[in-house]
Scaffold this active site. Structure first.
Site, PDB file in Angstrom:
ATOM      1  N   SER A   4     -20.252  69.193   7.207  1.00  0.00           N
ATOM      2  CA  SER A   4     -20.591  69.983   6.027  1.00  0.00           C
ATOM      3  C   SER A   4     -21.125  71.326   6.498  1.00  0.00           C
ATOM      4  CB  SER A   4     -21.649  69.215   5.218  1.00  0.00           C
ATOM      5  OG  SER A   4     -22.069  69.959   4.108  1.00  0.00           O
TER       6      SER A   4
ATOM      7  N   LYS B  94     -16.058  70.567   5.315  1.00  0.00           N
ATOM      8  CA  LYS B  94     -16.497  70.692   3.914  1.00  0.00           C
ATOM      9  C   LYS B  94     -17.309  71.968   3.795  1.00  0.00           C
ATOM     10  CE  LYS B  94     -20.258  68.331   1.551  1.00  0.00           C
ATOM     11  NZ  LYS B  94     -20.798  66.992   1.189  1.00  0.00           N
TER      12      LYS B  94
ATOM     13  N   LYS C  58     -19.749  74.289   1.547  1.00  0.00           N
ATOM     14  CA  LYS C  58     -20.638  74.328   0.391  1.00  0.00           C
ATOM     15  C   LYS C  58     -20.255  75.568  -0.420  1.00  0.00           C
ATOM     16  CE  LYS C  58     -23.538  70.908   1.014  1.00  0.00           C
ATOM     17  NZ  LYS C  58     -23.672  69.858  -0.015  1.00  0.00           N
TER      18      LYS C  58
ATOM     19  N   ASP D  22     -17.961  71.451  -1.793  1.00  0.00           N
ATOM     20  CA  ASP D  22     -19.053  70.749  -2.481  1.00  0.00           C
ATOM     21  C   ASP D  22     -19.905  71.773  -3.219  1.00  0.00           C
ATOM     22  OD1 ASP D  22     -21.119  69.134  -3.343  1.00  0.00           O
ATOM     23  OD2 ASP D  22     -21.746  68.481  -1.341  1.00  0.00           O
TER      24      ASP D  22
ATOM     25  N   GLU E  33     -16.224  68.402  -4.758  1.00  0.00           N
ATOM     26  CA  GLU E  33     -17.327  67.458  -4.916  1.00  0.00           C
ATOM     27  C   GLU E  33     -18.358  68.006  -5.907  1.00  0.00           C
ATOM     28  OE1 GLU E  33     -18.948  66.535  -1.082  1.00  0.00           O
ATOM     29  OE2 GLU E  33     -20.747  65.597  -1.870  1.00  0.00           O
TER      30      GLU E  33
ATOM     31  N   ASP F  80     -20.755  62.953  -6.485  1.00  0.00           N
ATOM     32  CA  ASP F  80     -21.855  62.633  -5.575  1.00  0.00           C
ATOM     33  C   ASP F  80     -23.080  62.349  -6.443  1.00  0.00           C
ATOM     34  OD1 ASP F  80     -24.021  62.726  -3.805  1.00  0.00           O
ATOM     35  OD2 ASP F  80     -23.438  64.580  -2.812  1.00  0.00           O
TER      36      ASP F  80
ATOM     37  N   LYS G 136     -23.476  57.579  -0.893  1.00  0.00           N
ATOM     38  CA  LYS G 136     -24.681  57.766  -0.082  1.00  0.00           C
ATOM     39  C   LYS G 136     -25.591  56.583  -0.374  1.00  0.00           C
ATOM     40  CE  LYS G 136     -24.727  62.834  -0.141  1.00  0.00           C
ATOM     41  NZ  LYS G 136     -25.286  63.993  -0.859  1.00  0.00           N
TER      42      LYS G 136
ATOM     43  N   GLY H   9     -23.746  62.338   3.544  1.00  0.00           N
ATOM     44  CA  GLY H   9     -24.843  62.466   4.508  1.00  0.00           C
ATOM     45  C   GLY H   9     -25.995  63.242   3.903  1.00  0.00           C
TER      46      GLY H   9
END
Ligand code: NPQ
Ligand code: MG
Length: 366
Positions: A133, A159, A161, A187, A212, A237, A261, A289
């Protein structure tokens, strides 16, 4: 299993680099560890709550408080991991605190019987592919540099952000620079609303694995509307707190992928139930994570080895976040992490490192 007492330990873990998301920037991790001392074994659990309630409503001081005042006193003296969730059920919410307690009990129990988390949970692989990430960066060149470094290390999936004002531009630049073969996803950590649908449609051009949590945590119906407008698969998520939420999301068509998660959903047993449910409904899952130390990371890697985890997780190497982990570090091997096979999580804190990073400890007896 008879419990003699439980230690709450706060540790301060500096991050190698600041990690920026749509909800803020982190420079260090303030982590609560639990150590369950049982008659003939001990077990460790990591609470993944952040120091401030920005990712979800939990925060580390709140988790410590609810554990010492309500959750730990509610445990029967003779307990098995299977019965922890039931004993804690009268108390609403606080999934991350509950997950830490259940994990520590499960670790102690499995260490006593000699079985690994992987075997207990039903893992079918001995290594898992590792994704990473990447936080929001100050500039596109800085982002390309960061991604270049992770790709060179062998991470098999990136990934990014994203947040309003830092989305289509950076994503286009990464896709352009690294080409079509890079496994890429984004995400948003709940930073958009359904009114941004037309804008988010622009991400469809970049062949992303998924987007996400684009919308707010409780916007399940709005996610279903958005999912119908995008060709990019929607992954949830923050919206998925339990197997019941996962069932509702699937039934509504709110997502076609779930980020699991264990902390968010109250533990590894609920995480496994979500895995089973999603597998039965053809919904892909992957392991998220929360910048875990080696303790939480080990258990996540075991979970990620279950057969329904068909996408690479945010199960990165220890070196992604920390120059020194509290356990022997998890290292990338050809873009993968080995699943620990020793009893329990298969890892223990290194006493000197743990002592060096400890801010406080507290011993609680039932
Ligand atoms: C996510 N994690 O998937 C989270 C969010 C997150 C790896 O992207 C400190 C502690 C900072 C926990 C930043 C990843 C954090 C954090 C982001 C969790 O949404
Ligand atoms: Mg997320």
């Amino acid at each position: 299993m008879k419990i003699k007492g439980i230690e709450l330990r706060r540790i301060a873990m500096p991050l190698k680099a600041p990690f920026r998301t749509s909800f803020g920037v982190e420079y260090a991790r303030d982590i609560l560890l639990l150590r369950v001392e049982a008659a003939d074994s001990e077990g460790w659990g990591e609470c993944v709550a952040m120091s401030e309630p920005r990712y979800n409503s939990e925060y580390v001081d709140g988790a410590a408080d609810v554990l010492r005042r309500f959750l730990i006193p509610a445990l029967p003296l003779d307990v098995t991991a299977n019965t922890v969730a039931g004993a804690l059920q009268p108390f609403k919410g606080h999934h991350m605190a509950k997950a830490a307690l259940e994990s520590a009990v499960l670790d102690a129990e499995l260490r006593a019987s000699g079985e690994s988390f992987a075997s207990y949970l039903g893992a079918t692989r001995d290594r898992v592919p590792s994704g990473v990430s990447v936080g929001i960066m100050d500039s596109v060149p800085a982002l390309l540099d960061a991604v270049e470094g992770f790709v060179a290390e062998g991470y098999v999936r990136i990934k990014l952000k994203i947040a309003p004002g830092s989305d289509v531009g950076p994503v286009a630049a990464v896709r352009e620079h690294f080409g079509d073969d890079l496994l890429l996803q984004v995400d948003a950590n709940a930073a958009y609303t359904l009114a941004d649908s037309r804008h988010l449609e622009r991400l469809d051009a970049f062949d992303l694995l998924l987007i996400e949590q684009p919308l707010a945590d409780d916007d399940l119906v709005q996610h279903a509307h958005l999912a119908r407008r995008l060709t990019t698969p929607v992954c949830l998520d923050e919206s998925i707190d339990s197997a019941a939420h996962a069932a509702a999301a699937i039934s509504l068509g709110a997502c076609s992928v779930v980020n699991i998660k264990p902390g968010r959903v109250g533990g590894y047993l609920e995480a496994r139930r979500i895995h089973d449910l999603c597998q039965a409904h053809g919904i892909a899952v992957w392991c998220g994570g929360m910048l875990e130390t080696g303790i939480g990371r080990a258990a996540n890697v075991a979970l990620a080895a279950l057969p329904g985890f068909t996408l690479p997780g945010d199960t990165s190497a220890s070196s992604r976040y920390y120059s020194k982990d509290i356990t022997a570090p998890f290292e990338l091997n050809d873009g993968h992490l080995d699943v620990p096979r020793g009893p329990g999580t298969g890892v223990e804190p290194l006493p000197e490192v743990l002592a060096e990073l400890t801010a406080s400890t507290e011993w609680i007896t039932g």
